[in-house]
Design an enzyme around this catalytic site. Structure first.
Site, mmCIF file in Angstrom:
data_model
loop_
_atom_site.group_PDB
_atom_site.id
_atom_site.type_symbol
_atom_site.label_atom_id
_atom_site.label_comp_id
_atom_site.label_asym_id
_atom_site.label_seq_id
_atom_site.Cartn_x
_atom_site.Cartn_y
_atom_site.Cartn_z
ATOM 1 N N LYS A 288 1.428 -0.763 -0.050
ATOM 2 C CA LYS A 288 0.064 0.009 0.164
ATOM 3 C C LYS A 288 1.223 1.512 0.243
ATOM 4 O O LYS A 288 1.597 0.966 0.560
ATOM 5 C CB LYS A 288 -1.161 -0.059 1.296
ATOM 6 N N ARG A 362 -10.388 -11.642 0.206
ATOM 7 C CA ARG A 362 -11.338 -12.343 0.008
ATOM 8 C C ARG A 362 -10.323 -14.663 0.183
ATOM 9 O O ARG A 362 -10.893 -15.218 0.214
ATOM 10 C CB ARG A 362 -11.745 -12.209 -1.211
#
Length: 514
Positions: A288, A362
């Protein structure tokens, strides 16, 4: 936490640091809400005018303090806004009385403002146990503070006067009424566990590793009669949990899959909750950028919500079997981290091409969803701070609801709205599934950029066994409040979705959830 009492005492003679009253926004100006009649009488029936002179309008979240009338044992009156007066609502709305969320927010605003006080009397509108429960929740959630890491935490009351409100007396509550007492007991159980979820979310990631989170769950299980099973990294390897192992492989803090099982001998239905528990998310190799990782300790908010909801269900003794699955891992970059282009074999046997290691939630959820499916529950609900796309779609206070069954999606949405958690039903468009096709694996963990929150939902659906009703809550927006506190919501971890999950468990116990 703040102690709650029900009281039939009159406001003037009650010894307290403050009397809290409600003021609503009427057509012609502020209106003193029911519950404060004795206070208004002491102002010769002119309290609304006094408040208006002081700038009060009755708007939601507004708070006005003024000296108590002569003869009162409390020194101040705290008037808190309830929003529109029921009679002043639009002609399309036929609700009578103040809704629960208005009372919850008002009580939360007042409780937070009265930090450092020993006792406050809440003379807000009470027309039944629903109002008692809402005000109780508002007080307990609004008074929350997280001071564990502050040097003056143990002596906060003496040094800064910021210790949470010690006691709240609910005037108009009936201490001998079973329904009123039950409403308070429910509020205490749910609020204590929701605040525990907030504590977990706010805990720095160097202290809340997957192993530490699992230990918290084990301790709670012993206390409340919940069976807790913890799969460590060795057990995960043996079981073939490729998603959780892949995400956690880059960290020195090894991953865990925690299963919490609450059962009731009279239960006829089984509800499973699955929570994303990324205790810190650096993005992994797909790191990030600066400015996007400072709050990533909150990426385990879904697991915190599931944990809190299961414990609350146990404390409430709900006649339902409720299982919680906490998929815990830390997503870090290192020589052993999963790489873009790697293929993982999931617990279900499907293979996933990892195109972006920052789409890690996920992957851990996929393994936990398949594990939950093997028990064939009547329904599965997963909760996750999953996508920035959902924040772009719904903002920072509303979570998205997706499902493989439209009726179930509606039921989850209605449950969320009922308890005061803003939510919105979202679709799972089949055409977006094509974007996750992979040349080398059964599916890729990324698809089209537009509609990214829906793509994530479609990915998760692949790991729910056929025939099982499932819903997905993307709480990326409301899970962590980076702005100032509002209503009963503090800055930092919010405990989003806890009350929705508890309500779903209650509906399941009552046989009213599908």
């Amino acid at each position: 936490m703040t102690a709650l009492t029900l009281s039939t005492a009159a406001a003037p003679g009650l010894r307290a640091d403050a009397i809290v009253i409600g003021v609503a926004k009427g057509i012609k100006g502020p209106v003193v809400a029911p519950g404060a009649e004795a206070v208004d009488k002491a102002y010769d029936g002119k309290l609304a005018g006094v408040l208006e002179t002081l700038g009060a309008s009755g708007a939601e979240g507004e708070l006005t303090k003024l000296p108590a009338p002569a003869g009162f044992k409390a020194p101040i009156v705290v008037a808190v806004g309830l929003g529109a007066e029921p009679d002043a609502k639009s002609a399309n709305e036929d609700d009578e009385g103040y809704d629960a969320e208005a009372l919850r927010k008002a009580a939360g605003v007042a409780a937070r403002a009265l930090a450092g006080s020993k006792k406050a009397a809440f003379a807000l509108p009470i027309d039944g146990p629903g109002a008692v429960g809402a005000i109780s929740e508002g007080v307990l959630l609004g008074a929350y503070s997280f001071d564990v890491y502050k040097d003056n935490a143990k002596d906060a009351k003496a040094k800064n006067g910021k210790a949470p409100l010690a006691e709240a007396a609910l005037l108009g509550g009936k201490p001998r009424d079973a329904a009123h007492k039950g409403a308070v007991a429910r509020a205490v159980a749910v609020s204590e566990e929701l605040n525990r979820a907030r504590d977990l979310i706010n805990t720095p990631p160097n202290d809340l590793t997957p192993e530490a989170f699992a230990a918290v769950a084990q301790a709670a299980g012993k206390e409340h009669g919940i069976k807790v099973q913890v799969l460590d990294d060795k057990a995960l390897v043996k079981g073939g949990y490729g998603g959780i192992l892949g995400v956690g492989g880059g960290s020195a803090a090894t991953p865990r899959l925690v299963k919490l099982t609450y059962t009731h001998p009279k239960a006829a239905k089984h509800l499973a909750f699955v929570g994303k528990g990324i205790t810190y998310d650096s993005g992994g190799i797909s790191l990030k950028p600066a400015g996007h990782n400072e709050t990533m300790k909150c990426d385990m908010s879904g697991a915190a919500a599931v944990f809190a909801a299961v414990v609350a269900a146990a404390r409430l003794g709900l006649e339902a079997n409720v299982t919680g699955w906490l998929a815990l891992a830390e997503n870090m970059p290192s020589g052993s981290a999963v790489r873009p282009g790697d293929v993982l074999r999931m617990y279900s046997g499907k293979t996933v091409e990892v195109l972006n290691t920052d789409a890690e939630g996920r992957l851990v959820l996929a393994d936990a969803l398949w594990a939950a499916s093997q028990e064939k529950p009547d329904a599965i609900v997963d909760v996750a701070t999953l996508t920035g796309a959902m924040m772009l779609a719904l903002g920072s206070r509303t979570f998205g609801v997706m499902a493989n069954d439209e009726a179930f999606r509606s039921a989850v949405h209605e449950a969320a709205e009922e308890v005061g958690e803003p939510a919105w039903p979202m679709p799972l468009p089949e055409h977006l599934r094509k974007g996750m096709e992979s040349q080398v694996a059964d599916i890729a963990n990324m698809g089209e950029r537009m509609g990214g929150g829906l793509v994530a939902g479609l990915f998760l659906r692949e790991f729910v066994a056929e025939g099982i009703t499932w819903a997905h809550l993307d709480i990326a927006g409301p899970a962590f409040n980076e702005g100032g506190p509002f209503g009963y919501t503090p800055k930092g971890g919010t405990g989003s979705a806890v009350r929705t999950l508890v309500r779903l468990a209650e509906l399941t116990a009552a046989g009213d959830l599908g």
